[in-house]
Scaffold this motif. Structure first.
Motif, PDB file in Angstrom:
ATOM      1  N   VAL A 147       4.037  -1.205  28.227  1.00 56.46           N
ATOM      2  CA  VAL A 147       5.415  -1.003  27.771  1.00 56.46           C
ATOM      3  C   VAL A 147       5.523   0.353  27.071  1.00 56.46           C
ATOM      4  CG1 VAL A 147       7.298  -1.870  26.318  1.00 56.46           C
ATOM      5  CG2 VAL A 147       5.734  -3.491  27.429  1.00 56.46           C
ATOM      6  N   ILE A 148       6.487   1.146  27.529  1.00 52.33           N
ATOM      7  CA  ILE A 148       6.799   2.435  26.909  1.00 52.33           C
ATOM      8  C   ILE A 148       8.213   2.330  26.362  1.00 52.33           C
ATOM      9  CG2 ILE A 148       7.130   4.914  27.290  1.00 52.33           C
ATOM     10  CD1 ILE A 148       5.198   4.575  29.732  1.00 52.33           C
ATOM     11  N   GLU A 149       8.373   2.618  25.077  1.00 50.87           N
ATOM     12  CA  GLU A 149       9.681   2.478  24.433  1.00 50.87           C
ATOM     13  C   GLU A 149      10.221   3.846  24.028  1.00 50.87           C
ATOM     14  OE1 GLU A 149      11.786  -0.205  20.923  1.00 50.87           O
ATOM     15  OE2 GLU A 149       9.605  -0.161  21.089  1.00 50.87           O
ATOM     16  N   LEU A 150      11.467   4.122  24.417  1.00 47.91           N
ATOM     17  CA  LEU A 150      12.146   5.357  24.045  1.00 47.91           C
ATOM     18  C   LEU A 150      13.188   5.038  22.986  1.00 47.91           C
ATOM     19  CD1 LEU A 150      12.707   6.902  27.606  1.00 47.91           C
ATOM     20  CD2 LEU A 150      10.811   7.324  26.025  1.00 47.91           C
ATOM     21  N   LYS A 151      13.138   5.784  21.865  1.00 50.03           N
ATOM     22  CA  LYS A 151      14.037   5.487  20.758  1.00 50.03           C
ATOM     23  C   LYS A 151      14.747   6.765  20.300  1.00 50.03           C
ATOM     24  CE  LYS A 151      12.683   2.355  17.737  1.00 50.03           C
ATOM     25  NZ  LYS A 151      13.271   1.104  18.256  1.00 50.03           N
ATOM     26  N   ALA A 152      15.935   6.581  19.742  1.00 50.85           N
ATOM     27  CA  ALA A 152      16.691   7.704  19.168  1.00 50.85           C
ATOM     28  C   ALA A 152      16.985   7.382  17.708  1.00 50.85           C
ATOM     29  CB  ALA A 152      17.981   7.937  19.948  1.00 50.85           C
ATOM     30  N   PHE A 153      16.680   8.324  16.821  1.00 51.92           N
ATOM     31  CA  PHE A 153      16.890   8.129  15.391  1.00 51.92           C
ATOM     32  C   PHE A 153      17.858   9.178  14.875  1.00 51.92           C
ATOM     33  CE2 PHE A 153      12.498   7.203  16.559  1.00 51.92           C
ATOM     34  CZ  PHE A 153      12.344   5.891  16.122  1.00 51.92           C
ATOM     35  N   ASN A 154      18.662   8.788  13.894  1.00 50.50           N
ATOM     36  CA  ASN A 154      19.534   9.739  13.217  1.00 50.50           C
ATOM     37  C   ASN A 154      18.860  10.143  11.916  1.00 50.50           C
ATOM     38  OD1 ASN A 154      21.593  11.116  11.874  1.00 50.50           O
ATOM     39  ND2 ASN A 154      23.201   9.867  12.800  1.00 50.50           N
ATOM     40  N   THR A 155      18.334  11.346  11.875  1.00 49.28           N
ATOM     41  CA  THR A 155      17.636  11.814  10.676  1.00 49.28           C
ATOM     42  C   THR A 155      18.397  12.992  10.078  1.00 49.28           C
ATOM     43  OG1 THR A 155      16.226  13.218  12.037  1.00 49.28           O
ATOM     44  CG2 THR A 155      15.373  11.060  11.467  1.00 49.28           C
ATOM     45  N   SER A 156      18.998  12.746   8.914  1.00 47.01           N
ATOM     46  CA  SER A 156      19.759  13.781   8.196  1.00 47.01           C
ATOM     47  C   SER A 156      20.847  14.401   9.075  1.00 47.01           C
ATOM     48  CB  SER A 156      18.815  14.878   7.685  1.00 47.01           C
ATOM     49  OG  SER A 156      17.808  14.327   6.866  1.00 47.01           O
ATOM     50  N   GLY A 157      21.513  13.536   9.840  1.00 45.74           N
ATOM     51  CA  GLY A 157      22.607  14.005  10.677  1.00 45.74           C
ATOM     52  C   GLY A 157      22.172  14.601  12.003  1.00 45.74           C
ATOM     53  N   ARG A 158      20.879  14.607  12.268  1.00 37.17           N
ATOM     54  CA  ARG A 158      20.376  15.152  13.530  1.00 37.17           C
ATOM     55  C   ARG A 158      19.741  14.048  14.357  1.00 37.17           C
ATOM     56  NH1 ARG A 158      16.708  20.330  12.938  1.00 37.17           N
ATOM     57  NH2 ARG A 158      16.952  20.145  15.209  1.00 37.17           N
ATOM     58  N   LEU A 159      19.864  14.165  15.684  1.00 41.62           N
ATOM     59  CA  LEU A 159      19.285  13.173  16.588  1.00 41.62           C
ATOM     60  C   LEU A 159      17.819  13.514  16.853  1.00 41.62           C
ATOM     61  CD1 LEU A 159      19.859  10.702  18.479  1.00 41.62           C
ATOM     62  CD2 LEU A 159      20.232  12.378  20.303  1.00 41.62           C
ATOM     63  N   THR A 160      16.959  12.574  16.559  1.00 44.60           N
ATOM     64  CA  THR A 160      15.530  12.738  16.836  1.00 44.60           C
ATOM     65  C   THR A 160      15.125  11.687  17.844  1.00 44.60           C
ATOM     66  OG1 THR A 160      15.093  13.554  14.603  1.00 44.60           O
ATOM     67  CG2 THR A 160      13.206  12.725  15.844  1.00 44.60           C
ATOM     68  N   ARG A 161      14.421  12.090  18.888  1.00 40.23           N
ATOM     69  CA  ARG A 161      13.952  11.160  19.907  1.00 40.23           C
ATOM     70  C   ARG A 161      12.463  10.897  19.713  1.00 40.23           C
ATOM     71  NH1 ARG A 161      17.967  10.973  23.851  1.00 40.23           N
ATOM     72  NH2 ARG A 161      19.332  12.790  23.951  1.00 40.23           N
ATOM     73  N   GLY A 162      12.078   9.637  19.881  1.00 42.75           N
ATOM     74  CA  GLY A 162      10.675   9.286  19.736  1.00 42.75           C
ATOM     75  C   GLY A 162      10.221   8.324  20.822  1.00 42.75           C
ATOM     76  N   VAL A 163       9.001   8.513  21.319  1.00 38.85           N
ATOM     77  CA  VAL A 163       8.433   7.627  22.332  1.00 38.85           C
ATOM     78  C   VAL A 163       7.246   6.893  21.721  1.00 38.85           C
ATOM     79  CG1 VAL A 163       7.022   9.541  23.276  1.00 38.85           C
ATOM     80  CG2 VAL A 163       7.420   7.476  24.644  1.00 38.85           C
ATOM     81  N   ARG A 164       7.143   5.615  22.037  1.00 37.15           N
ATOM     82  CA  ARG A 164       6.055   4.791  21.512  1.00 37.15           C
ATOM     83  C   ARG A 164       5.536   3.880  22.610  1.00 37.15           C
ATOM     84  NH1 ARG A 164       6.996   0.254  16.875  1.00 37.15           N
ATOM     85  NH2 ARG A 164       8.391  -0.463  18.516  1.00 37.15           N
ATOM     86  N   ILE A 165       4.233   3.785  22.710  1.00 36.69           N
ATOM     87  CA  ILE A 165       3.604   2.843  23.639  1.00 36.69           C
ATOM     88  C   ILE A 165       3.242   1.600  22.837  1.00 36.69           C
ATOM     89  CG2 ILE A 165       1.657   2.449  25.202  1.00 36.69           C
ATOM     90  CD1 ILE A 165       1.585   5.642  25.322  1.00 36.69           C
ATOM     91  N   THR A 166       3.745   0.454  23.252  1.00 29.40           N
ATOM     92  CA  THR A 166       3.495  -0.773  22.509  1.00 29.40           C
ATOM     93  C   THR A 166       2.489  -1.695  23.200  1.00 29.40           C
ATOM     94  OG1 THR A 166       5.402  -1.860  23.545  1.00 29.40           O
ATOM     95  CG2 THR A 166       5.789  -0.725  21.457  1.00 29.40           C
ATOM     96  N   LYS A 167       2.148  -1.356  24.457  1.00 22.76           N
ATOM     97  CA  LYS A 167       1.216  -2.219  25.199  1.00 22.76           C
ATOM     98  C   LYS A 167       0.645  -1.439  26.366  1.00 22.76           C
ATOM     99  CE  LYS A 167       1.267  -6.542  27.912  1.00 22.76           C
ATOM    100  NZ  LYS A 167       2.120  -7.668  28.370  1.00 22.76           N
ATOM    101  N   LEU A 168      -0.663  -1.581  26.604  1.00 23.76           N
ATOM    102  CA  LEU A 168      -1.297  -0.995  27.783  1.00 23.76           C
ATOM    103  C   LEU A 168      -2.574  -1.785  28.061  1.00 23.76           C
ATOM    104  CD1 LEU A 168      -1.043   1.249  29.901  1.00 23.76           C
ATOM    105  CD2 LEU A 168      -2.530   2.656  28.455  1.00 23.76           C
ATOM    106  N   ARG A 169      -2.447  -2.786  28.940  1.00 23.09           N
ATOM    107  CA  ARG A 169      -3.598  -3.641  29.236  1.00 23.09           C
ATOM    108  C   ARG A 169      -4.728  -2.842  29.878  1.00 23.09           C
ATOM    109  NH1 ARG A 169      -0.262  -8.497  31.870  1.00 23.09           N
ATOM    110  NH2 ARG A 169       0.280  -9.656  29.996  1.00 23.09           N
TER     111      ARG A 169
END
Length: 234
Positions: free
Chosen positions: A183-205
């Motif tokens: 599972v690869i998860e793509l997320k968008a965060f609002n940090t101090s009024g700016r859009l920050t994108r982050g990718v996280r791997i939550t599973k890799l058998r």
């Protein structure tokens, strides 16, 4: 003994996966609209095209012409003979033309599994994208039936020895996350009024992986993952 890997087409993501994806398995890319799931999926199939592999992209939501226009702007070679695009979106025009791709691929997950098997009778595909699997989940009337059908789909794809990438816009994808190999998860965060994108791997058998949230950008050339940086949250 090292495990064989295939590239996602994104070097920074391959680094997070400790070399790439293990071939012949089914993976899930999840995230909210606009996070770049389709772009990531296109990187994946285009990496196969560059290797001379036959790849199959099934679009269930974005019409093929829109997809071609958007992805061509990022430099993806969608007119390569190794790339097959099937438009299974339920548009009004499609019903007028009476083509059967929607009925074959998008009516439910069982029909899509059978339709992919038929595609393999003409050509062997090493990489497949279903974008998004969310559309097929909405067709299921009972959760238990969807679970059985989804498990059958995964087994069928493994027998075909093809690597599959599914996209999903649903934040909670319990059944899919439990059954897929990664599972690869793509997320968008609002940090101090700016859009920050982050990718996280939550599973890799079958492999270790980098489980930190790493920043990424959607550029004129697609997705760039900065595997040596951290996402700083407020």
């Amino acid at each position: 003994m090292s495990v064989q890997r295939i590239s996602t087409g994104i070097p920074g993501l391959d680094a997070m996966l400790h070399g790439g994806l293990i071939p012949g398995r089914v993976y899930l890319v999840k995230g909210a609209p606009g996070t770049g799931k389709t772009t990531l999926a296109m990187h994946f199939v285009m990496a196969g095209v560059e290797n001379g592999e036959n790849v199959l992209y099934v679009t269930l939501e974005e019409p093929a012409e829109n997809l071609k226009a958007d992805m061509s702007k990022l430099g993806f070679k969608l007119y390569d003979p190794h790339f097959s695009l099937i438009d299974a979106t339920p548009t009004a025009e499609r019903y007028v033309l009476i083509t059967d791709f929607f009925e074959e691929f998008a009516e439910n997950i069982e029909k899509m599994t059978d339709a992919i098997k038929r595609q393999f009778q003409e050509k062997r595909y090493t990489r497949i994208v279903i974008d998004p699997i969310t559309m097929l989940k909405l067709t299921a009337t009972k959760e238990i039936e969807y679970r059985r059908a989804f498990l059958s789909f995964i087994k069928s794809m493994m027998r075909l020895k093809t690597t599959v990438l599914l996209t999903s816009e649903v934040e909670r994808t319990d059944i899919e996350e439990y059954l897929v190999s990664g599972v690869i998860e793509l997320k968008a965060f609002n940090t101090s009024g700016r859009l920050t994108r982050g990718v996280r791997i939550t599973k890799l058998r079958g492999s270790s992986f980098d489980d930190a949230i790493r920043p990424y950008e959607i550029t004129d050339n697609g997705i760039v993952v900065y595997h040596d940086r951290m996402v700083t949250l407020p």
